[in-house]
Design a protein around this motif. Structure first.
Motif, PDB file in Angstrom:
ATOM      1  N   ILE A 176       5.725  10.138   4.788  1.00  0.00           N
ATOM      2  CA  ILE A 176       7.048   9.822   4.235  1.00  0.00           C
ATOM      3  C   ILE A 176       7.437  10.864   3.185  1.00  0.00           C
ATOM      4  O   ILE A 176       8.546  11.382   3.177  1.00  0.00           O
ATOM      5  N   VAL A 177       6.494  11.187   2.310  1.00  0.00           N
ATOM      6  CA  VAL A 177       6.766  12.218   1.292  1.00  0.00           C
ATOM      7  C   VAL A 177       7.088  13.542   1.982  1.00  0.00           C
ATOM      8  O   VAL A 177       8.087  14.198   1.673  1.00  0.00           O
ATOM      9  N   LEU A 225       8.784  10.723  11.482  1.00  0.00           N
ATOM     10  CA  LEU A 225       8.045  11.284  10.349  1.00  0.00           C
ATOM     11  C   LEU A 225       7.176  12.450  10.818  1.00  0.00           C
ATOM     12  O   LEU A 225       6.589  12.391  11.895  1.00  0.00           O
ATOM     13  N   PHE A 256       0.692   6.867   6.030  1.00  0.00           N
ATOM     14  CA  PHE A 256       2.147   6.820   6.215  1.00  0.00           C
ATOM     15  C   PHE A 256       2.859   7.371   4.991  1.00  0.00           C
ATOM     16  O   PHE A 256       3.856   8.084   5.096  1.00  0.00           O
ATOM     17  N   ALA A 257       2.348   7.015   3.799  1.00  0.00           N
ATOM     18  CA  ALA A 257       3.008   7.470   2.574  1.00  0.00           C
ATOM     19  C   ALA A 257       3.053   8.994   2.521  1.00  0.00           C
ATOM     20  O   ALA A 257       4.063   9.586   2.138  1.00  0.00           O
ATOM     21  N   THR A 258       1.951   9.630   2.921  1.00  0.00           N
ATOM     22  CA  THR A 258       1.918  11.098   2.945  1.00  0.00           C
ATOM     23  C   THR A 258       3.005  11.644   3.859  1.00  0.00           C
ATOM     24  O   THR A 258       3.724  12.580   3.518  1.00  0.00           O
ATOM     25  N   VAL A 275       1.794  -1.252   8.637  1.00  0.00           N
ATOM     26  CA  VAL A 275       3.014  -0.607   9.144  1.00  0.00           C
ATOM     27  C   VAL A 275       2.910  -0.393  10.655  1.00  0.00           C
ATOM     28  O   VAL A 275       3.835  -0.695  11.406  1.00  0.00           O
ATOM     29  N   LEU A 293       1.974  18.075  -2.055  1.00  0.00           N
ATOM     30  CA  LEU A 293       1.001  17.031  -1.705  1.00  0.00           C
ATOM     31  C   LEU A 293      -0.351  17.344  -2.353  1.00  0.00           C
ATOM     32  O   LEU A 293      -1.047  16.445  -2.843  1.00  0.00           O
ATOM     33  N   GLU A 298       0.987   4.246  -2.831  1.00  0.00           N
ATOM     34  CA  GLU A 298       0.672   5.637  -2.494  1.00  0.00           C
ATOM     35  C   GLU A 298       1.828   6.570  -2.866  1.00  0.00           C
ATOM     36  O   GLU A 298       1.606   7.677  -3.356  1.00  0.00           O
ATOM     37  N   LEU A 299       3.047   6.121  -2.600  1.00  0.00           N
ATOM     38  CA  LEU A 299       4.203   6.947  -2.964  1.00  0.00           C
ATOM     39  C   LEU A 299       4.215   7.165  -4.477  1.00  0.00           C
ATOM     40  O   LEU A 299       4.515   8.264  -4.950  1.00  0.00           O
ATOM     41  N   GLN A 320      10.482  13.508   3.779  1.00  0.00           N
ATOM     42  CA  GLN A 320      11.604  13.526   2.856  1.00  0.00           C
ATOM     43  C   GLN A 320      11.796  14.927   2.274  1.00  0.00           C
ATOM     44  O   GLN A 320      12.918  15.415   2.153  1.00  0.00           O
ATOM     45  N   VAL A 358       0.825  -1.211   0.000  1.00  0.00           N
ATOM     46  CA  VAL A 358       0.000   0.000   0.000  1.00  0.00           C
ATOM     47  C   VAL A 358       0.862   1.265   0.000  1.00  0.00           C
ATOM     48  O   VAL A 358       0.621   2.198  -0.781  1.00  0.00           O
ATOM     49  N   VAL A 359       1.862   1.297   0.843  1.00  0.00           N
ATOM     50  CA  VAL A 359       2.687   2.505   0.962  1.00  0.00           C
ATOM     51  C   VAL A 359       3.368   2.811  -0.377  1.00  0.00           C
ATOM     52  O   VAL A 359       3.354   3.946  -0.856  1.00  0.00           O
ATOM     53  N   TYR A 392       1.916   9.792  -5.496  1.00  0.00           N
ATOM     54  CA  TYR A 392       2.484  11.128  -5.268  1.00  0.00           C
ATOM     55  C   TYR A 392       3.589  11.434  -6.282  1.00  0.00           C
ATOM     56  O   TYR A 392       4.206  12.486  -6.223  1.00  0.00           O
ATOM     57  N   ASP A 431      -1.590   2.844   6.608  1.00  0.00           N
ATOM     58  CA  ASP A 431      -0.545   2.661   5.591  1.00  0.00           C
ATOM     59  C   ASP A 431      -0.576   3.761   4.522  1.00  0.00           C
ATOM     60  O   ASP A 431       0.457   4.301   4.141  1.00  0.00           O
ATOM     61  N   ARG A 432      -1.769   4.082   4.042  1.00  0.00           N
ATOM     62  CA  ARG A 432      -1.877   5.137   3.017  1.00  0.00           C
ATOM     63  C   ARG A 432      -1.394   6.459   3.589  1.00  0.00           C
ATOM     64  O   ARG A 432      -0.683   7.221   2.935  1.00  0.00           O
ATOM     65  N   SER A 465      -5.489   0.581   5.569  1.00  0.00           N
ATOM     66  CA  SER A 465      -4.999  -0.624   6.243  1.00  0.00           C
ATOM     67  C   SER A 465      -3.943  -0.188   7.255  1.00  0.00           C
ATOM     68  O   SER A 465      -3.526   0.970   7.272  1.00  0.00           O
ATOM     69  N   MET A 485       6.460   9.872  -6.475  1.00  0.00           N
ATOM     70  CA  MET A 485       7.782   9.736  -5.857  1.00  0.00           C
ATOM     71  C   MET A 485       8.620   8.682  -6.590  1.00  0.00           C
ATOM     72  O   MET A 485       8.118   7.626  -6.974  1.00  0.00           O
ATOM     73  N   ARG A 515      -7.452   8.050   5.808  1.00  0.00           N
ATOM     74  CA  ARG A 515      -7.792   7.725   4.435  1.00  0.00           C
ATOM     75  C   ARG A 515      -8.874   6.649   4.338  1.00  0.00           C
ATOM     76  O   ARG A 515      -8.891   5.700   5.136  1.00  0.00           O
TER      77      ARG A 515
END
Lengths: 312, 312
Positions: B100-101, B43, B96-98, B75, B119, A78-79, B104, A74-75, A82, B93-94, B72, A84, B68
């Protein structure tokens, strides 16, 4: 018995599982390759350490050989949504958690060796897993493609390009200034035997041996290696592409010569390679395909038996 | 029409969806609260900005109001398996991706306002979403419990303790040195009307107004607020606990007085609060329950209509 094994990823990890089975009750220290490590999405990923940890800790995706069993993505999706990059490196959700823990601990100032120990507290791999160094080193590969001649991270060559572009040069950036992680030289010094699994002789074992002090420490010990090449082809992976890059033939003989008799005392080859020989090295031919846990255990047992003979 | 709206999380985001529907074609800038932001697992998490972005971009979990849809939690479960804290904050999980972006990009040196814009390139919320400030501020809450009197992060009080322990003090650490994010004062200056949604008057709207320069800029405009209190209780959330902490009664009248007539020109209250009055403020009573998209759109339309009357 005190055993030290150097190790790369999939092949090394599977061999180590056999080694544990072949030497129950032994004290095994694994020195893992970190030259493949890469920072993705701001997170530090240590593919070889994780493959060893997951494999020995019962969390590996057996079919794939790397990553976590029952993994979801999933992650990563999603990245990608975006936009990425990179999208060519397959990180699963479970795996992401490992990298998040590692990255947070590294950012808090813990060296990689302590981080690895903390991760292993969960996985209980049954061996002491040490990174070759706490210092950051990175295997870079010089290639020429439509973008010209340039150095790329090992993972970009290995995973994105699947080693399809010839490697003109392979080098471990940062090796000169790196020092072995705490416990590495001590473990080698205290070892009864050092085992070289059938890991990649260039970018796994070769990388570990480039950390100043490790090769010399290993040379002082009884060392038995398992050939990663059977009948002129790598057992698994693309070791041939790496050997070609450093001007070495893809054969059990050539890899033995690459390691040399100062390093290696015993060398296991497959039956089809029984002609392999080098002054000062005892070569034994036997089945080397790690096609079942039992077969792998027997290979490890043969390596230990050979070491035992050599020490006697 | 150029509209600026300050906004917190769930209530603000839902109101903004109504505002978009009530004013199609308008230029809407949302100034989001970042006092709730928190660093978890290394994060950077911006709950209010994300709730606005997901809600207006069609990615929100409608039932929950945050996070979201179709989420799920692999993570999070894995982090718990590693013994990582905190486990009381629900990151999917979804989501988390936000983070992470965002993390970073922040690590690469981008200010939060540019990260938020990047975003939003994906989410296309239909408004211009700006953090109140690119500077890091954090709402801390002083509590007394079995561990003594201490300040905790707002999220720890709000999410872990569910505001069950009285807040003795609420303060925005870093507010004095913070400056409004690029575009914030310009958007307010150019606005025809500023709308205060029924967000938390203390830790959402109140926090935004604490960034030096924002309150003064808003005071110069035609401002209509929507009461977050109906008949002595918050519409949603635990605004009462926040109001009590700063010595303000939980009533539409008291919140209006808290904002004051220098800030607010018009004030929408629920029908049961029709007695509310303050010199210099036009108060209108109407249904204020945001119990459907249409009802919410009508509340926003009423706020805009009142602003229009006040400007005439």
């Amino acid at each position: 018995m005190r055993i030290v094994s150097l190790a790369g990823g999939i092949g090394g990890a599977r061999f180590l599982r056999g080694l544990k089975a072949a030497a129950p009750g032994s004290d095994i220290t694994v020195i893992g390759n970190t030259g493949d490590d890469i920072t993705l999405f701001g997170l530090r990923v240590c593919p070889d350490l994780d493959t060893v940890m997951y494999t020995l800790g019962g969390g590996i995706d057996e079919e794939q050989g790397w990553g976590r069993v029952g993994e979801s993505h999933v992650v990563k999706e999603e990245l990608a949504a975006y936009g990425m990059e990179p999208q060519w490196f397959g990180l699963g959700d479970r795996d992401f958690a490992t990298h998040i823990v590692r990255s947070q601990m590294l950012a808090a100032g813990y060296p990689l060796s302590q981080v690895t120990q903390a991760l292993c507290d969960r996985w209980q791999p049954g061996v002491r897993l040490l990174p070759m160094s706490d210092d950051r080193t990175e295997t870079h590969v010089v290639i020429s493609d439509e973008n010209g001649r340039r150095a790329v991270h090992f993972q970009e060559w290995w995973v994105r390009l699947r080693a399809s572009v010839p490697a003109e040069q392979i080098s471990l950036v940062g090796a000169d200034e790196a020092v072995p992680a705490p416990g590495v030289l001590e473990a080698i010094g205290a070892a009864d035997v050092v085992i070289l699994p059938p890991s990649n002789p260039v970018v796994s074992i070769g990388t570990i041996l480039q950390i100043p002090g490790i090769r010399a420490a290993v040379e002082d010990k009884t060392v038995v290696g398992v050939s990663p090449i059977i009948g002129g082809a790598p057992v698994r992976g693309m070791a041939d592409a790496c050997l070609t890059a450093i001007g070495v033939e893809t054969s059990a003989q050539a890899v033995l010569e690459l390691y040399g008799s100062r390093l290696v005392d015993g060398w296991l080859v497959a039956e089809e390679d029984k002609g392999v020989a080098l002054d000062g090295v005892t070569v034994e031919a036997r089945p080397l395909l790690m096609n079942s846990p039992e077969a792998t255990r027997d290979i490890a047992a043969a390596a230990l038996a050979l070491a035992h003979t050599l020490r006697a």
